[in-house]
Design a protein around this motif. Structure first.
Motif, short mmCIF file in Angstrom:
data_model
loop_
_atom_site.label_atom_id
_atom_site.label_comp_id
_atom_site.label_asym_id
_atom_site.label_seq_id
_atom_site.Cartn_x
_atom_site.Cartn_y
_atom_site.Cartn_z
N SER A 174 14.01 13.50 0.66
CA SER A 174 13.35 14.71 0.17
C SER A 174 12.71 15.49 1.30
N LEU A 175 12.18 14.77 2.30
CA LEU A 175 11.47 15.42 3.41
C LEU A 175 12.26 15.37 4.72
N GLY A 176 13.36 14.60 4.76
CA GLY A 176 14.18 14.56 5.96
C GLY A 176 13.65 13.64 7.04
N TYR A 177 13.06 12.50 6.63
CA TYR A 177 12.51 11.56 7.61
C TYR A 177 13.10 10.17 7.41
N LEU A 178 13.35 9.48 8.52
CA LEU A 178 13.61 8.05 8.52
C LEU A 178 12.36 7.40 9.07
N ILE A 179 11.79 6.48 8.31
CA ILE A 179 10.45 5.97 8.62
C ILE A 179 10.48 4.46 8.82
N THR A 180 9.84 4.02 9.89
CA THR A 180 9.59 2.60 10.09
C THR A 180 8.13 2.36 9.76
N TYR A 181 7.87 1.49 8.79
CA TYR A 181 6.50 1.25 8.35
C TYR A 181 6.16 -0.22 8.51
N GLU A 182 5.21 -0.49 9.40
CA GLU A 182 4.77 -1.86 9.65
C GLU A 182 3.59 -2.17 8.72
N LEU A 183 3.92 -2.71 7.56
CA LEU A 183 2.91 -3.00 6.54
C LEU A 183 2.04 -4.17 6.98
N GLU A 184 0.75 -3.93 7.02
CA GLU A 184 -0.21 -4.98 7.37
C GLU A 184 -0.84 -5.60 6.12
N ASN A 185 -1.04 -4.77 5.11
CA ASN A 185 -1.69 -5.26 3.90
C ASN A 185 -1.38 -4.34 2.73
N LYS B 34 -4.91 -14.78 -12.80
CA LYS B 34 -6.30 -14.84 -13.23
C LYS B 34 -7.02 -13.52 -12.93
N ASN B 35 -6.83 -13.00 -11.71
CA ASN B 35 -7.52 -11.77 -11.30
C ASN B 35 -6.64 -10.54 -11.43
N GLN B 36 -5.38 -10.75 -11.91
CA GLN B 36 -4.45 -9.63 -12.07
C GLN B 36 -4.32 -8.83 -10.77
N THR B 37 -4.07 -9.57 -9.67
CA THR B 37 -3.97 -8.95 -8.34
C THR B 37 -2.60 -9.20 -7.75
N LEU B 38 -1.95 -8.13 -7.32
CA LEU B 38 -0.64 -8.22 -6.67
C LEU B 38 -0.82 -7.97 -5.18
N THR B 39 -0.30 -8.90 -4.36
CA THR B 39 -0.35 -8.76 -2.92
C THR B 39 1.07 -8.76 -2.37
N ALA B 40 1.33 -7.89 -1.39
CA ALA B 40 2.66 -7.81 -0.79
C ALA B 40 2.58 -8.12 0.69
N TYR B 41 3.59 -8.86 1.19
CA TYR B 41 3.72 -9.18 2.60
C TYR B 41 5.13 -8.78 3.04
N VAL B 42 5.31 -8.61 4.34
CA VAL B 42 6.64 -8.30 4.85
C VAL B 42 7.03 -9.26 5.97
N LYS B 43 8.32 -9.57 6.04
CA LYS B 43 8.84 -10.42 7.11
C LYS B 43 9.13 -9.61 8.36
N LYS B 44 9.43 -8.35 8.18
CA LYS B 44 9.61 -7.41 9.29
C LYS B 44 9.38 -6.01 8.76
N PRO B 45 9.30 -4.98 9.62
CA PRO B 45 8.93 -3.64 9.16
C PRO B 45 9.85 -3.10 8.07
N LEU B 46 9.25 -2.35 7.17
CA LEU B 46 10.01 -1.65 6.13
C LEU B 46 10.75 -0.47 6.74
N GLN B 47 11.98 -0.28 6.34
CA GLN B 47 12.76 0.89 6.72
C GLN B 47 12.85 1.79 5.49
N ILE B 48 12.34 3.00 5.61
CA ILE B 48 12.25 3.91 4.47
C ILE B 48 12.97 5.21 4.82
N LYS B 49 13.83 5.64 3.93
CA LYS B 49 14.54 6.90 4.12
C LYS B 49 14.05 7.89 3.07
N ASN B 50 13.39 8.94 3.56
CA ASN B 50 12.87 9.97 2.65
C ASN B 50 13.81 11.18 2.74
#
Length: 406
Positions: free
Chosen positions: A169-180, A151-167
């Motif tokens: 391009s920049l040489g980083y391994l990132i732990t991202y605790e998504l809150e919203n 109805k409002n064309q709104t996408l919301t994302a939740y996580v069960k545990k922190p995202l693990q991201i490997k960049n």
């Protein structure tokens, strides 16, 4: 359509002088040591994991930070820290989380075509579609749960545990605790806590990462703010203009558009929507004329001052630096050209060649937003960005303790 991007990362100040050793212990609410708890300074490379006694040690430079203490099944602690007044030892007690996950996350996630479609949208809006984003991957995407409000064309994302991201391009391994994370028709917002780790690599990779990190820094918001504070923004390639945004009176009001669509729906005979109408003869003609103007922009921007000086952008009083301009700023970075992905990001836009400059806009939500001496906006919610800065997303982000090499 202009998409407004609000960046909810908690940017805090750092300085580059003496180092400080911060020690502490992490306990449960029953005073038992928690081994394996994650303790880090938000958005930096500084972090540690507690040992069997719940102990940790952080080594950092002078500045103002946030200590993040997290452990699966317990409520996260976010503790402000300033190295000039900090305690030499901390005791953090974590309280067990009664409802670890939001009720909607507890629903069994079905990895069907809708989930994969939402994942692609999430990656495009969060990771981005820049050149650096091509080698930035979410390693554990199935921790994500999506909820789409049709109805409002709104996408919301939740996580069960922190995202693990490997960049890569920049040489980083990132732990991202998504809150919203929320994506609507007009804007995208996300909030989270970030811990960076350097990836080990060959000299060739290290050289590549150094080059890419500098590329990510050049022309960025922090680069701009730092150069304004140092009064070197002109030499560093920035041109700053001032503009006013006003409602476009040529575009019909929402009430007129709604009324016109109602007339169209009630008309039973075939309609020539592309008919050229100069003077409406009936209600149908009036409705078609209104709908033909829907594509006009809601606002018009009027440039009224060019090549601003430092005093036109910030004010400095009692050791406090504030953005002090009126209306809005147009920021042109002249030392890098646009990426082709930026030009092609909107499939409805007229195709053109990439420009040799990158143009962004600062639209303030409040007056006199505060900056720290290192070019960090203390409250990122004070402004939102349009143009090129809205195109560069998480894949182009750097830790706050990044220092560009000459």
């Amino acid at each position: 359509m202009k998409i407004r991007f609000f960046y909810f990362l908690l940017f805090l100040s750092l300085s580059i002088f003496s180092q400080n050793k911060i020690k502490g212990i992490v306990l449960s609410d029953e005073n038992k040591p928690l081994e394996g708890a994650s303790v880090y300074l938000n958005n930096t490379l500084v972090g540690a994991v507690t040992n069997s006694k719940g102990e940790f040690t952080l080594v950092t430079k002078n500045g103002q930070f946030e200590i993040i203490v997290s452990y699966l099944g317990y409520k996260k602690i976010i503790h402000p820290l300033h190295t000039s007044t900090y305690k030499k030892s901390f005791v953090f007690k974590l309280i067990e989380e009664e409802n670890i996950l939001n009720e909607v996350v507890l629903k069994k996630t079905i990895y069907n075509k809708n989930w994969y479609y939402n994942l692609e949208v999430f990656k495009r809006e969060f990771i981005g579609s820049t050149e650096l984003a091509k080698d930035c991957k979410i390693l554990n995407p199935k921790v994500l749960h999506f909820d789409f409000d049709y109805k409002n064309q709104t996408l919301t994302a939740y996580v069960k545990k922190p995202l693990q991201i490997k960049n890569k391009s920049l040489g980083y391994l990132i732990t991202y605790e998504l809150e919203n994370f929320t994506r609507t028709k007009s804007h995208i917002t996300y909030l989270g806590y970030t811990r960076y780790k350097n990836i080990q690599g060959s000299k060739r990779k290290q050289k590549k990462w150094t080059t890419n990190r500098r590329k990510a820094y050049n022309g960025s918001q922090i680069h701009f703010y730092k150069s304004v504070i140092n009064n070197s923004f002109t030499e560093e390639g920035f041109i700053v203009n001032q503009f006013k945004r006003v409602t476009n009176t040529e575009r019909p009001t929402e009430a007129a558009i709604h009324k016109a669509r109602k007339v169209i729906r009630l008309h039973k005979k075939p309609i020539r929507f592309n008919a050229k109408i100069t003077k409406p003869k009936n209600a149908l003609d009036s409705a078609l004329l209104v709908l033909q103007k829907v594509k006009l922009p809601r606002f018009r921007d009027y440039l009224y001052k060019s090549k601003l000086l430092q005093k036109d952008i910030i004010s400095q009083k009692n050791n406090q630096i504030s953005l002090s301009f009126t209306n809005n700023l147009s920021i042109i970075y002249t030392k890098e050209k646009e990426e082709i992905g930026f030009v092609n990001r909107n499939i409805f836009s007229k195709k053109r060649a990439p420009l040799n400059v990158q143009t962004s806009a600062i639209i303030p939500n409040i007056k006199n937003s505060t900056l720290d001496k290192n070019g960090i906006l203390i409250n990122p919610l004070d402004v939102f960005y349009e143009g090129y800065w809205s195109y560069e997303k998480f894949a182009n982000s750097l830790p706050l303790d990044y220092q560009p090499e000459d």
